[in-house]
Design a protein around this motif. Structure first.
Motif, short mmCIF file in Angstrom:
data_model
loop_
_atom_site.label_atom_id
_atom_site.label_comp_id
_atom_site.label_asym_id
_atom_site.label_seq_id
_atom_site.Cartn_x
_atom_site.Cartn_y
_atom_site.Cartn_z
N VAL A 38 66.41 -18.07 -13.67
CA VAL A 38 65.21 -18.75 -14.17
C VAL A 38 64.20 -17.74 -14.67
O VAL A 38 63.55 -17.94 -15.71
CB VAL A 38 64.60 -19.64 -13.07
CG1 VAL A 38 63.19 -20.09 -13.45
CG2 VAL A 38 65.47 -20.86 -12.82
N ALA A 39 64.06 -16.63 -13.94
CA ALA A 39 63.12 -15.58 -14.36
C ALA A 39 63.51 -15.02 -15.73
O ALA A 39 62.64 -14.79 -16.59
CB ALA A 39 63.09 -14.46 -13.32
N ASP A 62 62.35 -4.55 -15.99
CA ASP A 62 63.75 -4.40 -15.59
C ASP A 62 63.76 -3.27 -14.57
O ASP A 62 63.34 -2.15 -14.88
CB ASP A 62 64.60 -4.05 -16.81
CG ASP A 62 66.08 -3.88 -16.48
OD1 ASP A 62 66.40 -3.51 -15.34
OD2 ASP A 62 66.91 -4.09 -17.37
N PRO A 63 64.22 -3.53 -13.33
CA PRO A 63 64.14 -2.51 -12.28
C PRO A 63 64.87 -1.21 -12.59
O PRO A 63 64.53 -0.16 -12.04
CB PRO A 63 64.77 -3.20 -11.06
CG PRO A 63 64.64 -4.66 -11.34
CD PRO A 63 64.76 -4.80 -12.83
N PHE A 119 70.79 -7.15 -13.20
CA PHE A 119 70.66 -8.49 -12.61
C PHE A 119 70.68 -8.42 -11.08
O PHE A 119 69.86 -9.06 -10.42
CB PHE A 119 71.78 -9.41 -13.10
CG PHE A 119 71.62 -10.84 -12.64
CD1 PHE A 119 70.85 -11.73 -13.37
CD2 PHE A 119 72.23 -11.28 -11.48
CE1 PHE A 119 70.69 -13.05 -12.95
CE2 PHE A 119 72.07 -12.59 -11.04
CZ PHE A 119 71.30 -13.48 -11.77
N VAL A 120 71.60 -7.64 -10.52
CA VAL A 120 71.70 -7.59 -9.07
C VAL A 120 70.48 -6.92 -8.44
O VAL A 120 70.02 -7.33 -7.36
CB VAL A 120 73.02 -6.91 -8.62
CG1 VAL A 120 73.02 -5.43 -8.96
CG2 VAL A 120 73.27 -7.11 -7.14
N SER A 121 69.90 -5.92 -9.09
CA SER A 121 68.68 -5.29 -8.57
C SER A 121 67.49 -6.25 -8.69
O SER A 121 66.63 -6.30 -7.81
CB SER A 121 68.40 -3.97 -9.28
OG SER A 121 68.26 -4.13 -10.66
N SER A 122 67.46 -7.02 -9.77
CA SER A 122 66.41 -8.04 -9.91
C SER A 122 66.56 -9.11 -8.83
O SER A 122 65.57 -9.58 -8.25
CB SER A 122 66.49 -8.70 -11.30
OG SER A 122 66.19 -7.79 -12.33
N ARG A 123 67.79 -9.47 -8.56
CA ARG A 123 68.04 -10.47 -7.52
C ARG A 123 67.56 -9.96 -6.16
O ARG A 123 67.01 -10.73 -5.36
CB ARG A 123 69.54 -10.80 -7.47
CG ARG A 123 69.89 -11.97 -6.56
CD ARG A 123 71.36 -12.31 -6.67
NE ARG A 123 71.72 -13.42 -5.80
CZ ARG A 123 72.95 -13.93 -5.71
NH1 ARG A 123 73.93 -13.41 -6.44
NH2 ARG A 123 73.20 -14.94 -4.89
N ALA A 124 67.75 -8.68 -5.90
CA ALA A 124 67.27 -8.10 -4.65
C ALA A 124 65.76 -8.27 -4.50
O ALA A 124 65.26 -8.57 -3.41
CB ALA A 124 67.65 -6.63 -4.59
N PRO A 156 66.06 -8.92 -16.44
CA PRO A 156 67.24 -8.05 -16.41
C PRO A 156 67.95 -7.98 -17.75
O PRO A 156 68.59 -8.94 -18.18
CB PRO A 156 68.14 -8.69 -15.34
CG PRO A 156 67.71 -10.12 -15.29
CD PRO A 156 66.25 -10.14 -15.63
N LEU A 157 67.84 -6.85 -18.40
CA LEU A 157 68.46 -6.69 -19.72
C LEU A 157 69.98 -6.58 -19.59
O LEU A 157 70.48 -5.86 -18.72
CB LEU A 157 67.89 -5.45 -20.40
CG LEU A 157 66.41 -5.56 -20.78
CD1 LEU A 157 65.85 -4.19 -21.17
CD2 LEU A 157 66.21 -6.55 -21.91
#
Length: 223
Positions: free
Chosen positions: A173-174, A54-55, A94-99, A86-87
């Protein structure tokens, strides 16, 4: 970060119940989930380490330096694949993971640099730093952060990435992939497909050596 509570484990179990029945019906992604560290191996003589990060998770951040060190130590004998997980209880996870997924599509060599940047500056993306910001403002803040790391030439592509439904889908999906694998906290690690104990806790360099040394010895035929 692993809460280590029955409540969190129940949440994981609940998510598995949701996702398990649709495994056969869900569309299989065209590409394997995850970010390869360095070149993707073209042979099987390698120990495969999978990391679920998780970023904006402090424990994910703390686990990265020893893992990076051990992967560099073994060279081609160890392959690393990182997955975003993303927890839901981490602000802006979630938005940082999307980046990361957006950047990985644009320039795979920049993905881990951005991940490290998120780890180094996590305090900008949770708690009081974003408490009074709208989602749009958070996205704008992350876009500016990414551009600072990658350069202004990526501005248009990064912005459009956040309006592209495909990047939203691949990030979902991740997360689902992690749930199917039984991940419930970050960091979580798998070695050659098998889970490493103590999910949600960083592993130090010595522990990684204890796990990987015997496996590399077998690969080299020295046992």
């Amino acid at each position: 970060m692993d809460f280590g509570s029955d409540r969190l484990r129940f949440l994981c179990f609940f998510l598995l119940l949701i996702f398990s029945p649709i495994r056969c019906q869900a569309q299989i992604p065209a590409e394997h989930d995850g970010f390869w560290y360095g070149k993707r191996p073209d042979r099987a003589e390698s120990v495969v380490v999978e990391a679920f990060f998780d970023p904006v998770c402090p424990d994910s951040r703390d686990s990265w330096p020893p893992l990076k060190k051990v992967v560099q130590y073994y060279g081609s004998r160890v392959t690393l694949v990182a997955h975003t997980f993303p927890l839901p209880y981490h602000d802006n996870s979630f938005v940082s993971s999307r980046a990361l997924h957006i950047v990985n599509k644009l320039n795979t060599t920049a993905t881990y640099s951005l991940l490290e940047a998120f780890f180094d500056h996590q305090e900008q993306f949770y708690g009081s730093s974003t408490l009074n910001l709208s989602r749009a403002s958070v996205v704008d803040k992350i876009v500016k952060f990414v551009i600072k790391e990658l350069g202004p030439s990526f501005l248009s592509a990064i912005k459009s990435g956040f309006t592209d439904s495909k990047t939203d889908q691949v990030t979902r999906v991740a997360f689902k992939y992690g749930c199917i694998r039984g991940v419930y906290g970050t960091p979580s690690f798998f070695v050659n497909g098998f889970p490493v104990p103590d999910a949600g806790s960083p592993l130090d360099y010595e522990k990684w050596r204890e796990i990987i040394d015997p496996l590399v010895t077998k690969i080299l035929g020295l046992e």
